[in-house]
Design a protein around this motif. Structure first.
Motif, PDB file in Angstrom:
ATOM      1  N   ILE A  87      63.833 -44.996  36.718  1.00 33.14           N
ATOM      2  CA  ILE A  87      62.797 -44.098  36.202  1.00 33.14           C
ATOM      3  C   ILE A  87      63.394 -42.704  36.112  1.00 33.14           C
ATOM      4  O   ILE A  87      63.991 -42.206  37.076  1.00 33.14           O
ATOM      5  CB  ILE A  87      61.538 -44.073  37.088  1.00 33.14           C
ATOM      6  N   SER A  88      63.222 -42.054  34.966  1.00 35.35           N
ATOM      7  CA  SER A  88      63.769 -40.721  34.727  1.00 35.35           C
ATOM      8  C   SER A  88      62.633 -39.736  34.477  1.00 35.35           C
ATOM      9  O   SER A  88      61.732 -39.998  33.688  1.00 35.35           O
ATOM     10  CB  SER A  88      64.704 -40.765  33.516  1.00 35.35           C
ATOM     11  N   GLY A  89      62.688 -38.580  35.129  1.00 33.75           N
ATOM     12  CA  GLY A  89      61.645 -37.569  34.944  1.00 33.75           C
ATOM     13  C   GLY A  89      61.307 -36.897  36.278  1.00 33.75           C
ATOM     14  O   GLY A  89      62.081 -36.978  37.212  1.00 33.75           O
ATOM     15  N   ILE A  90      60.157 -36.323  36.367  1.00 30.28           N
ATOM     16  CA  ILE A  90      59.213 -35.998  35.314  1.00 30.28           C
ATOM     17  C   ILE A  90      59.760 -34.782  34.577  1.00 30.28           C
ATOM     18  O   ILE A  90      59.945 -33.708  35.181  1.00 30.28           O
ATOM     19  CB  ILE A  90      57.815 -35.700  35.881  1.00 30.28           C
ATOM     20  N   ASN A  91      60.055 -34.941  33.291  1.00 33.12           N
ATOM     21  CA  ASN A  91      60.639 -33.850  32.526  1.00 33.12           C
ATOM     22  C   ASN A  91      59.607 -32.762  32.262  1.00 33.12           C
ATOM     23  O   ASN A  91      58.444 -33.040  31.971  1.00 33.12           O
ATOM     24  CB  ASN A  91      61.161 -34.374  31.187  1.00 33.12           C
ATOM     25  N   LEU A  92      60.049 -31.513  32.352  1.00 30.69           N
ATOM     26  CA  LEU A  92      59.195 -30.388  32.006  1.00 30.69           C
ATOM     27  C   LEU A  92      59.299 -30.161  30.503  1.00 30.69           C
ATOM     28  O   LEU A  92      60.321 -29.687  29.997  1.00 30.69           O
ATOM     29  CB  LEU A  92      59.612 -29.126  32.768  1.00 30.69           C
ATOM     30  N   GLY A  93      58.253 -30.522  29.791  1.00 28.08           N
ATOM     31  CA  GLY A  93      58.247 -30.491  28.338  1.00 28.08           C
ATOM     32  C   GLY A  93      58.240 -31.903  27.790  1.00 28.08           C
ATOM     33  O   GLY A  93      58.931 -32.789  28.305  1.00 28.08           O
ATOM     34  N   ALA A  94      57.444 -32.129  26.755  1.00 28.06           N
ATOM     35  CA  ALA A  94      57.312 -33.465  26.173  1.00 28.06           C
ATOM     36  C   ALA A  94      58.593 -33.883  25.455  1.00 28.06           C
ATOM     37  O   ALA A  94      59.391 -33.044  25.028  1.00 28.06           O
ATOM     38  CB  ALA A  94      56.137 -33.486  25.199  1.00 28.06           C
ATOM     39  N   ASN A  95      58.799 -35.186  25.347  1.00 26.67           N
ATOM     40  CA  ASN A  95      59.871 -35.765  24.546  1.00 26.67           C
ATOM     41  C   ASN A  95      59.234 -36.692  23.519  1.00 26.67           C
ATOM     42  O   ASN A  95      58.972 -37.861  23.793  1.00 26.67           O
ATOM     43  CB  ASN A  95      60.857 -36.524  25.433  1.00 26.67           C
ATOM     44  N   LEU A  96      58.970 -36.127  22.341  1.00 24.89           N
ATOM     45  CA  LEU A  96      58.205 -36.813  21.306  1.00 24.89           C
ATOM     46  C   LEU A  96      59.046 -36.992  20.045  1.00 24.89           C
ATOM     47  O   LEU A  96      59.885 -36.145  19.725  1.00 24.89           O
ATOM     48  CB  LEU A  96      56.960 -36.003  20.952  1.00 24.89           C
ATOM     49  N   ASP A  98      61.509 -37.298  17.235  1.00 23.25           N
ATOM     50  CA  ASP A  98      62.963 -37.151  17.147  1.00 23.25           C
ATOM     51  C   ASP A  98      63.582 -36.587  18.421  1.00 23.25           C
ATOM     52  O   ASP A  98      64.802 -36.687  18.607  1.00 23.25           O
ATOM     53  CB  ASP A  98      63.311 -36.232  15.966  1.00 23.25           C
ATOM     54  N   ASP A  99      62.762 -35.988  19.293  1.00 26.14           N
ATOM     55  CA  ASP A  99      63.295 -35.421  20.539  1.00 26.14           C
ATOM     56  C   ASP A  99      64.075 -36.445  21.351  1.00 26.14           C
ATOM     57  O   ASP A  99      64.993 -36.085  22.099  1.00 26.14           O
ATOM     58  CB  ASP A  99      62.159 -34.888  21.425  1.00 26.14           C
ATOM     59  N   VAL A 100      63.699 -37.717  21.246  1.00 23.11           N
ATOM     60  CA  VAL A 100      64.313 -38.714  22.116  1.00 23.11           C
ATOM     61  C   VAL A 100      65.809 -38.853  21.861  1.00 23.11           C
ATOM     62  O   VAL A 100      66.555 -39.294  22.741  1.00 23.11           O
ATOM     63  CB  VAL A 100      63.620 -40.097  21.986  1.00 23.11           C
ATOM     64  N   LEU A 101      66.277 -38.470  20.665  1.00 21.64           N
ATOM     65  CA  LEU A 101      67.705 -38.573  20.362  1.00 21.64           C
ATOM     66  C   LEU A 101      68.519 -37.535  21.115  1.00 21.64           C
ATOM     67  O   LEU A 101      69.720 -37.714  21.327  1.00 21.64           O
ATOM     68  CB  LEU A 101      67.939 -38.420  18.853  1.00 21.64           C
ATOM     69  N   TYR A 102      67.894 -36.424  21.505  1.00 18.56           N
ATOM     70  CA  TYR A 102      68.585 -35.350  22.209  1.00 18.56           C
ATOM     71  C   TYR A 102      68.310 -35.356  23.708  1.00 18.56           C
ATOM     72  O   TYR A 102      69.060 -34.764  24.486  1.00 18.56           O
ATOM     73  CB  TYR A 102      68.141 -33.993  21.648  1.00 18.56           C
ATOM     74  N   SER A 103      67.257 -36.006  24.106  1.00 18.75           N
ATOM     75  CA  SER A 103      66.741 -35.875  25.465  1.00 18.75           C
ATOM     76  C   SER A 103      67.655 -36.482  26.524  1.00 18.75           C
ATOM     77  O   SER A 103      68.002 -37.659  26.465  1.00 18.75           O
ATOM     78  CB  SER A 103      65.365 -36.550  25.547  1.00 18.75           C
ATOM     79  N   GLY A 104      67.993 -35.673  27.518  1.00 19.98           N
ATOM     80  CA  GLY A 104      68.711 -36.213  28.666  1.00 19.98           C
ATOM     81  C   GLY A 104      67.823 -37.078  29.532  1.00 19.98           C
ATOM     82  O   GLY A 104      68.301 -38.005  30.197  1.00 19.98           O
ATOM     83  N   THR A 105      66.525 -36.786  29.533  1.00 20.36           N
ATOM     84  CA  THR A 105      65.574 -37.609  30.292  1.00 20.36           C
ATOM     85  C   THR A 105      65.567 -39.032  29.759  1.00 20.36           C
ATOM     86  O   THR A 105      65.677 -40.004  30.523  1.00 20.36           O
ATOM     87  CB  THR A 105      64.157 -37.015  30.191  1.00 20.36           C
ATOM     88  N   VAL A 106      65.437 -39.171  28.440  1.00 18.06           N
ATOM     89  CA  VAL A 106      65.459 -40.498  27.833  1.00 18.06           C
ATOM     90  C   VAL A 106      66.836 -41.132  27.984  1.00 18.06           C
ATOM     91  O   VAL A 106      66.961 -42.343  28.197  1.00 18.06           O
ATOM     92  CB  VAL A 106      65.035 -40.414  26.357  1.00 18.06           C
ATOM     93  N   ALA A 107      67.895 -40.324  27.916  1.00 24.26           N
ATOM     94  CA  ALA A 107      69.247 -40.849  28.049  1.00 24.26           C
ATOM     95  C   ALA A 107      69.481 -41.487  29.415  1.00 24.26           C
ATOM     96  O   ALA A 107      70.148 -42.528  29.516  1.00 24.26           O
ATOM     97  CB  ALA A 107      70.269 -39.742  27.817  1.00 24.26           C
ATOM     98  N   ALA A 108      68.945 -40.886  30.472  1.00 28.51           N
ATOM     99  CA  ALA A 108      69.105 -41.481  31.805  1.00 28.51           C
ATOM    100  C   ALA A 108      68.452 -42.854  31.856  1.00 28.51           C
ATOM    101  O   ALA A 108      69.011 -43.808  32.418  1.00 28.51           O
ATOM    102  CB  ALA A 108      68.503 -40.556  32.860  1.00 28.51           C
TER     103      ALA A 108
END
Length: 249
Positions: A87-96, A98-108
């Protein structure tokens, strides 16, 4: 159940602590996170420098690397026993969208999936949230559901939570990724020595954000839950691509 927790905001981020507190009663947790904010790191790995892992006073491990480094090193070298999920997070700021391609939260979370484990990435829709406990409770509820009905190991859940009290939530929605307009232009400036420098511009505004998208769910005070998969193949395009290649050859 054994859970590996990570993030991209760093091991001292309030969202990570809220997540750890929220799920600690449901599973044995280990936290391995970057030593500093690595937002936007995407799926990058550190290949030319060694990684140092330190156990800190708060019980979390910090790594001088990216979110992907943290999960990779934890599972393949640090932990005596492999986790059941990531489980990765809780990220400060949404990942919606196209954001998921850049997100380190989603990458983890994606790295957990690459290594064979179901994974969840969770974010809250504020950089200065007032209701982290709402997102922590969402994470705990999803984990309880996973324990009853396990996720497919091919699945990554990208979860976005409104920054509102739990009682104000209007439910959970299964969503698809929306899309943004192209990013705003880079901001050009100069440093004190007169050298030109650039700041990456903010993400573009919503474009495809109608009903059924993650944008729409969040805007309507619902928890957005989007199933992702790591296979980026555009399968529907394969037949036409093959015809194009045959005509060219």
């Amino acid at each position: 159940m054994r859970i590996l927790l990570s993030n991209d905001d760093g091991y001292l981020a309030p969202g990570l602590k809220a997540l750890a507190d929220g799920v600690a009663g449901l599973a044995d947790i280990t936290v391995v996170a970057p030593d500093r904010d690595r937002s936007g790191a995407s799926n990058s790995l550190t290949l030319e420098n060694p990684l140092r892992v330190r156990l800190m006073d708060n019980g979390f491990y910090k790594v001088n690397g990216t979110p992907t480094d943290c999960v990779h090193v934890a599972i393949t070298g640090l932990l005596d026993r492999e986790p059941d999920m990531v489980i990765s997070g809780i990220n400060l700021g949404a990942n919606l969208g196209d954001d998921v391609l850049y997100s380190g939260t989603v990458a983890a979370a994606t790295e957990g999936r690459f290594l064979g484990y179901p994974a969840i990435a969770i974010s809250i829709d504020s950089f200065t949230p007032s209701h982290l406990q709402t997102a922590a409770r969402v994470a705990a509820d999803l984990l309880a559901q996973v324990q009853q009905r396990p996720l497919d190991r091919q699945t990554i859940l990208n979860v976005n939570v409104p920054d509102i009290p739990w009682e104000a939530l209007r439910g959970f929605r299964s969503t698809r990724l929306g899309h943004r307009h192209k990013a705003e232009p880079a901001v050009r400036s100069t440093d004190p020595r007169g050298e030109t420098l650039y700041w990456v511009g903010p993400p573009g505004p919503e474009q495809d954000a109608g009903e059924g998208t993650d944008f729409h769910a969040l805007r309507n005070h619902c928890v957005s839950v989007t199933p992702l998969r790591a296979d980026l193949t555009h399968a529907a395009a394969l037949p036409s691509l093959q015809s194009w290649l045959e005509a060219w050859a």
